[in-house]
Scaffold this active site. Sequence first.
Site, PDB file in Angstrom:
ATOM      1  CE  LYS A  44      -2.286  -1.205   3.778  1.00  0.00           C
ATOM      2  NZ  LYS A  44      -3.242  -1.158   4.909  1.00  0.00           N
ATOM      3  CE  LYS A  46      -0.789   2.913   6.259  1.00  0.00           C
ATOM      4  NZ  LYS A  46      -2.101   2.600   6.870  1.00  0.00           N
TER       5      LYS A  46
END
Length: 155
Positions: A44, A46
């Site tokens: 993602k 992250k």
Amino acid sequence: MTTILTYGTFDLFHIGHVRLLSRLAELGDRLIVGVSTDEFNAAKGKRSFIPYEHRAEIVASMRSVDRVIPETSWEQKRADIILHGVDIFAIGSDWKGKFDTLSDLCEVRYLERTDGISSTELKAQLAAPEPQEIERLGHALDILQQVVDNYRGLP
């Protein structure tokens, strides 16, 4: 028995997480929490400060949480709802509308966030140096510049 399912990264665990999980548990009899794995977070874009195993253990230690499962992909939500006999999928209001497609399997609810706290804001605060630190670094750069200037002046 009413089963609730939610997902999250739960990095930098804070009072907003505690309150969200407590409110989710009040919606039913059993709360299952999917904690995002480090690999899924990387996919993602992250990065978590706390590794998955620690985050999962922290969430599992909450008395409001009955079970923790790893969240490894966006697609697993439908299968998890069926596998665990979920009645309510609930998540923070920052995701409002994003999971409405799950409403053919169970009720979908979006809960309001705790005002004044979020992991994103905490990370931003940690990344931004305090004004005193900026001043100290500026002073250190001034001294370094003087050393460089003195060195250039040597024969």
